[in-house]
Write an enzyme that holds these catalytic residues in place. Structure first.
Site, PDB file in Angstrom:
ATOM      1  N   ALA A 249      15.834  64.925  23.381  1.00 24.24           N
ATOM      2  CA  ALA A 249      15.573  63.754  24.300  1.00 24.24           C
ATOM      3  C   ALA A 249      16.934  62.862  24.059  1.00 24.24           C
ATOM      4  O   ALA A 249      16.904  61.619  24.515  1.00 24.24           O
ATOM      5  CB  ALA A 249      14.548  62.903  23.777  1.00 24.24           C
ATOM      6  N   ALA A 250      17.938  63.402  23.658  1.00 26.09           N
ATOM      7  CA  ALA A 250      19.370  62.255  23.729  1.00 26.09           C
ATOM      8  C   ALA A 250      19.561  62.275  25.183  1.00 26.09           C
ATOM      9  O   ALA A 250      19.913  60.818  25.453  1.00 26.09           O
ATOM     10  CB  ALA A 250      20.340  63.182  23.054  1.00 26.09           C
ATOM     11  N   GLY A 251      19.506  63.166  25.961  1.00 30.24           N
ATOM     12  CA  GLY A 251      19.688  63.001  27.253  1.00 30.24           C
ATOM     13  C   GLY A 251      18.602  61.743  28.204  1.00 30.24           C
ATOM     14  O   GLY A 251      19.056  61.226  29.029  1.00 30.24           O
ATOM     15  N   ASP A 252      17.577  62.123  27.534  1.00 28.64           N
ATOM     16  CA  ASP A 252      16.366  61.082  27.933  1.00 28.64           C
ATOM     17  C   ASP A 252      16.855  59.678  27.652  1.00 28.64           C
ATOM     18  O   ASP A 252      16.460  58.751  28.369  1.00 28.64           O
ATOM     19  CB  ASP A 252      15.129  61.683  27.560  1.00 28.64           C
ATOM     20  CG  ASP A 252      14.851  62.867  27.924  1.00 28.64           C
ATOM     21  OD1 ASP A 252      15.140  63.299  29.080  1.00 28.64           O
ATOM     22  OD2 ASP A 252      14.296  63.652  27.346  1.00 28.64           O
TER      23      ASP A 252
HETATM   24  O1  RIB Z   1      14.363  66.280  26.834  1.00 26.93           O
HETATM   25  C1  RIB Z   1      13.529  66.645  25.741  1.00 26.93           C
HETATM   26  C2  RIB Z   1      12.390  67.320  26.290  1.00 26.93           C
HETATM   27  O2  RIB Z   1      12.414  68.428  27.182  1.00 26.93           O
HETATM   28  C3  RIB Z   1      11.303  67.547  25.166  1.00 26.93           C
HETATM   29  O3  RIB Z   1      10.561  66.444  24.777  1.00 26.93           O
HETATM   30  C4  RIB Z   1      10.504  68.497  25.834  1.00 26.93           C
HETATM   31  O4  RIB Z   1       9.213  68.059  26.098  1.00 26.93           O
HETATM   32  C5  RIB Z   1      11.171  68.928  26.978  1.00 26.93           C
HETATM   33  O5  RIB Z   1      10.409  68.778  28.247  1.00 26.93           O
END
Ligand code: RIB
Length: 305
Positions: A249-252
């Site tokens: 989730a670093a990109g998120d």
């Molecule tokens: O970007 C990370 C996410 O990728 C995770 O939370 C997982 O669910 C996948 O979708």
């Protein structure tokens, strides 16, 4: 916020239950190894980006689907407790999306997705969604729905940001609707069929994408920060050095931080730097949504650098 008002950010995308095991290393094909305890953590690129933005103070609504199983309330409650509006998250008879995630001793991950209800997000879900200043899209829902969402919101003057993850080709019709594309190096390489191994090659590949109709490309480069490429210039923005626990989730976190900073009238470069701080902080904790930093955490972290 009432649903007739415009949100800062709408995310149309996935909600996943992340089933996470820490392991000393990734197993080889056919090999069994022992890892740590199984953790069930709210995730999904769409929902992660919604929480990442809301923790920076943006008014956010999530559009997507979950099933009617035990994972659904976990995901919905976590969005609600982070002030993300969930009134447009539908429930259907599919299983809730799941991600099987292994995190190794270096904090790198390996993920297998089971899309479940995410694969059912359709035009109706999109047409009934509220308006927004920024739309965030990823590739964990059907491509037709991503395209439909981009068309609908672009026609309203919304800024459309696409994170082309998990990596796949982008239809030309979609590319022309994108204001800001945020790929990582491997996604950019797949999109352009060009090697992306360093900053120079990332710039060349990003310029190819600009020729296909996108206005701005921001290439996330992990520990090397990010590269912002527009029609007139390319600028590398450094990131922050941290002790990495888990890169999930670093990109998120980057995208939520970046979009929120843009809403606060920061420049493109300042917003990317802010996104880098969010991404770096997210790698210091285990899991997707629990690792996403708050506005206060990011501001304190940046002021100490
Ligand atoms: O970007 C990370 C996410 O990728 C995770 O939370 C997982 O669910 C996948 O979708």
């Amino acid at each position: 916020m009432s649903d007739t008002q415009k949100y800062d950010i709408i995310v149309i995308g996935s909600l996943n239950a992340d089933l996470v095991v820490r392991s000393p290393r990734f197993p080889q094909p056919g090999e069994t190894i022992s890892g740590g305890d199984l953790l069930t953590i709210p995730g999904g690129k769409g929902a992660n980006q919604a929480v990442a933005s809301a923790r920076q103070g943006a008014n956010v609504a999530m559009i997507g689907r979950v099933g009617k199983d035990n994972f659904a309330p976990l995901l919905i409650e976590n969005l609600k407790s982070n002030n993300v509006n969930t009134s447009h998250v539908a429930q259907d008879d599919s299983a809730t999306g799941t991600a099987i995630i292994i995190v190794d001793a270096n904090g790198q991950n390996s993920i297998v997705l089971s899309p479940g209800a995410n694969g059912k997000v359709d035009f109706h879900d999109i047409d009934s969604a509220p308006d927004a200043k920024i739309l965030l899209l990823q590739f964990e829902i059907p491509m037709d729905s991503v395209l439909h969402a981009a068309r609908r919101y672009k026609a309203n003057g919304t800024t459309v940001i696409l994170n082309p993850a998990p990596a796949r080709q982008i239809p030309e019709a979609l590319l022309t609707l994108i204001d800001i594309l945020v790929p990582n190096e491997s996604e950019l390489s797949l999109l352009t069929n060009m090697p992306v191994t360093d900053v120079k090659s990332a710039e060349l590949a990003a310029q190819e994408i600009l020729k296909r109709g996108v206005k701005t490309v921001i290439v996330t480069l992990g520990s090397k920060g990010a590269l912002v490429v527009t029609g007139t210039q390319a600028t590398q923005v450094d990131t922050y050095k941290v002790e990495v626990v888990d890169t999930t989730a670093a990109g998120d976190a980057f995208i939520g931080g970046f979009a929120s900073a843009m809403l606060n009238n920061k420049s493109l470069e300042e917003s990317v730097r802010y996104g880098c701080a969010c991404g770096a902080l997210a790698t210091t904790k285990l899991g997707a949504q629990p690792s996403l930093p708050t506005k206060e955490e990011v501001e304190r972290f940046m002021s100490l650098q």
